[in-house]
Enzyme design. Structure first.
Site, PDB file in Angstrom:
ATOM      1  N   MET A  81       0.148  -7.794   7.847  1.00  0.00           N
ATOM      2  CA  MET A  81      -1.195  -8.482   7.384  1.00  0.00           C
ATOM      3  C   MET A  81      -0.662  -9.137   6.264  1.00  0.00           C
ATOM      4  SD  MET A  81      -4.646  -6.731   8.049  1.00  0.00           S
ATOM      5  CE  MET A  81      -5.126  -5.662   8.910  1.00  0.00           C
ATOM      6  N   SER A  82       0.621  -8.970   6.102  1.00  0.00           N
ATOM      7  CA  SER A  82       1.264  -9.866   4.886  1.00  0.00           C
ATOM      8  C   SER A  82       2.476 -10.260   5.120  1.00  0.00           C
ATOM      9  CB  SER A  82       0.970  -8.384   3.333  1.00  0.00           C
ATOM     10  OG  SER A  82       2.097  -7.669   3.864  1.00  0.00           O
ATOM     11  N   ASN A 100       0.762   4.015  10.638  1.00  0.00           N
ATOM     12  CA  ASN A 100      -0.581   3.709  12.167  1.00  0.00           C
ATOM     13  C   ASN A 100       0.645   3.699  13.000  1.00  0.00           C
ATOM     14  OD1 ASN A 100      -0.876   1.518   9.726  1.00  0.00           O
ATOM     15  ND2 ASN A 100      -1.335   1.681  12.652  1.00  0.00           N
ATOM     16  N   HIS A 120      -8.266   2.894   7.448  1.00  0.00           N
ATOM     17  CA  HIS A 120      -7.298   2.741   6.103  1.00  0.00           C
ATOM     18  C   HIS A 120      -6.748   3.669   5.767  1.00  0.00           C
ATOM     19  CE1 HIS A 120      -6.213  -0.134   3.032  1.00  0.00           C
ATOM     20  NE2 HIS A 120      -6.439   0.536   2.246  1.00  0.00           N
ATOM     21  N   HIS A 145      -3.655 -11.072  -0.345  1.00  0.00           N
ATOM     22  CA  HIS A 145      -3.666 -10.971   1.605  1.00  0.00           C
ATOM     23  C   HIS A 145      -4.261 -12.644   2.093  1.00  0.00           C
ATOM     24  CE1 HIS A 145      -2.705  -7.277   0.113  1.00  0.00           C
ATOM     25  NE2 HIS A 145      -1.824  -7.263   0.885  1.00  0.00           N
ATOM     26  N   SER A 159       0.686  -0.743   0.084  1.00  0.00           N
ATOM     27  CA  SER A 159       0.273  -0.143   0.276  1.00  0.00           C
ATOM     28  C   SER A 159       0.808   1.620  -0.375  1.00  0.00           C
ATOM     29  CB  SER A 159      -0.398   0.234   1.711  1.00  0.00           C
ATOM     30  OG  SER A 159      -1.018  -0.649   1.612  1.00  0.00           O
ATOM     31  N   TYR A 180      -5.659 -13.268   4.347  1.00  0.00           N
ATOM     32  CA  TYR A 180      -7.198 -11.990   5.029  1.00  0.00           C
ATOM     33  C   TYR A 180      -8.394 -12.005   3.509  1.00  0.00           C
ATOM     34  CZ  TYR A 180      -6.023  -7.145   3.330  1.00  0.00           C
ATOM     35  OH  TYR A 180      -5.384  -6.216   2.760  1.00  0.00           O
ATOM     36  N   GLU A 181      -8.394 -12.028   2.206  1.00  0.00           N
ATOM     37  CA  GLU A 181      -8.911 -11.941   1.068  1.00  0.00           C
ATOM     38  C   GLU A 181     -10.252 -13.355   1.143  1.00  0.00           C
ATOM     39  OE1 GLU A 181      -7.634  -9.253  -1.905  1.00  0.00           O
ATOM     40  OE2 GLU A 181      -6.202  -9.798  -1.216  1.00  0.00           O
ATOM     41  N   HIS A 191      -4.424  -2.585  -4.067  1.00  0.00           N
ATOM     42  CA  HIS A 191      -3.655  -3.177  -4.529  1.00  0.00           C
ATOM     43  C   HIS A 191      -3.901  -4.202  -5.914  1.00  0.00           C
ATOM     44  CE1 HIS A 191      -1.790  -3.863  -0.746  1.00  0.00           C
ATOM     45  NE2 HIS A 191      -2.659  -3.403  -0.068  1.00  0.00           N
ATOM     46  N   ALA A 236       2.792  -2.490   3.782  1.00  0.00           N
ATOM     47  CA  ALA A 236       2.690  -0.752   5.182  1.00  0.00           C
ATOM     48  C   ALA A 236       2.103  -2.160   6.464  1.00  0.00           C
ATOM     49  CB  ALA A 236       1.148  -0.463   4.647  1.00  0.00           C
TER      50      ALA A 236
HETATM   51  N1  HPA Z   1      -2.136  -3.201  12.080  1.00  0.00           N
HETATM   52  C1  HPA Z   1      -2.124  -4.638  11.405  1.00  0.00           C
HETATM   53  N2  HPA Z   1      -2.073  -4.695  10.076  1.00  0.00           N
HETATM   54  C2  HPA Z   1      -1.287  -3.062   9.668  1.00  0.00           C
HETATM   55  C3  HPA Z   1      -1.825  -1.515  10.161  1.00  0.00           C
HETATM   56  C4  HPA Z   1      -2.052  -2.550  11.738  1.00  0.00           C
HETATM   57  O1  HPA Z   1      -2.255  -1.108  12.629  1.00  0.00           O
HETATM   58  N3  HPA Z   1      -1.109  -0.465   9.890  1.00  0.00           N
HETATM   59  C5  HPA Z   1      -0.541  -0.876   8.495  1.00  0.00           C
HETATM   60  N4  HPA Z   1      -1.177  -2.879   8.189  1.00  0.00           N
END
Ligand code: HPA
Length: 277
Positions: A211-212, A235, A247, A83, A30, A85-86, A61, A113
């Site tokens: 998450m990747s 973040n 997001h 991912h 991202s 999670y998809e 993505h 990210a």
């Molecule tokens: N948590 C999980 N995945 C992320 C985050 C987060 O705070 N920021 C970007 N991807």
């Protein structure tokens, strides 16, 4: 059809369109989307045109494989990834990486990210991954092992290639881009974490969460490929700051870090390109 046959079909489809597959593969997470536009492009292949490869659904993505030059260096950019999670299987998530590895790519630069687990790492910081903690609840190598890909119980002591890490540090010095280092905690997602979970990951020794990256890093190391990982901190993770996680903030901070990220990667890839002839 087993995974080896599917890999071989995808491999043939790409090889028919790309002569001499590049040695270096860069995966843009991202926020790094802009980098692909700075390439002088040779060819662009949407994931949907590669047999057995699934297309990602996440905003930010869009999946495609771009072959071109970044500066002087010819490389392949995987623009977008799948991912877990998809809802894809781990096998689907790592499939494109296995194909590119079989096509002869030997160095994989995985970017992502991530959220910061403590305040000494801040949004827009770039973090060189020195190791990871896999908390995705599974492993991409579960199931039958194909010896053609790698051994049943691969060692993961030096998953993130120490020599490539050294080269990233050298690029940071040369370009003056501030670079942090840390351990990536790989999570299933897609919900962000609770503050209690974030406290736990910090106690476990993590520095950033995402998450990747973990599935592909494991699958590529299994295949004997060299992996380097860099997180762009978008973040503070939940509870590290009082603000809720959105997001859009993740995408916005990714954009803010873009200049530094692309300077660092361009220098790194350029130098790598020289040593790979
Ligand atoms: N948590 C999980 N995945 C992320 C985050 C987060 O705070 N920021 C970007 N991807």
């Amino acid at each position: 059809m087993n995974v080896l046959s599917r890999i071989a079909e995808a491999q043939r489809a790409i090889a028919a369109r790309v002569k001499n597959f590049p040695e270096i593969v860069l995966v843009t997470g991202s926020g790094l989307a802009g980098l692909v536009d700075t390439l002088s492009r040779e060819i662009e292949i949407p994931f949907g045109e590669i047999p057995h490869l699934r297309s990602s659904t996440v905003q930010g993505h869009p999946g495609r494989l771009v072959i071109g030059r970044l500066g002087q260096t010819r490389l392949a950019v995987m623009h977008g990834r799948l991912h877990y999670y998809e809802g894809y299987s781990m096998e689907d998530v790592v499939f494109p990486f296995r194909v590119l590895a079989r096509l002869g790519a030997s160095v994989f630069v995985l970017t992502n990210a991530a959220g910061a687990l403590h305040t000494s790492i801040q949004p827009t910081d770039l973090v060189l991954l020195t190791d990871h903690i896999n908390l995705m609840g599974t492993n991409p190598l579960v199931g039958k092992n194909y010896d053609e890909l790698g051994v049943r119980f691969p060692d993961m002591s030096h998953l993130y290639d120490p020599d490539l890490c050294e080269k990233v540090r050298a690029s940071a010095e040369r370009t003056g881009v501030p670079l942090r280092e840390g351990i990536y905690v790989g999570l299933h997602g897609p919900s962000y974490e609770t503050p209690a979970e974030i406290r736990m990951y910090r106690m476990l020794g993590g520095d950033v969460v995402g998450m990747s990256t973990v599935p592909e890093a494991i699958a590529l190391h299994h295949m004997g490929k060299r992996v380097v990982g860099i997180s762009c901190v978008t973040n503070y993770a939940a509870g590290v700051s009082p603000a809720p996680l959105v997001h859009d903030e993740v995408l916005e901070n990714g954009r803010k870090a873009y200049h530094n990220f692309s300077s660092l990667l361009s220098d790194f890839v350029d130098n790598l390109g020289r040593s790979h002839g």
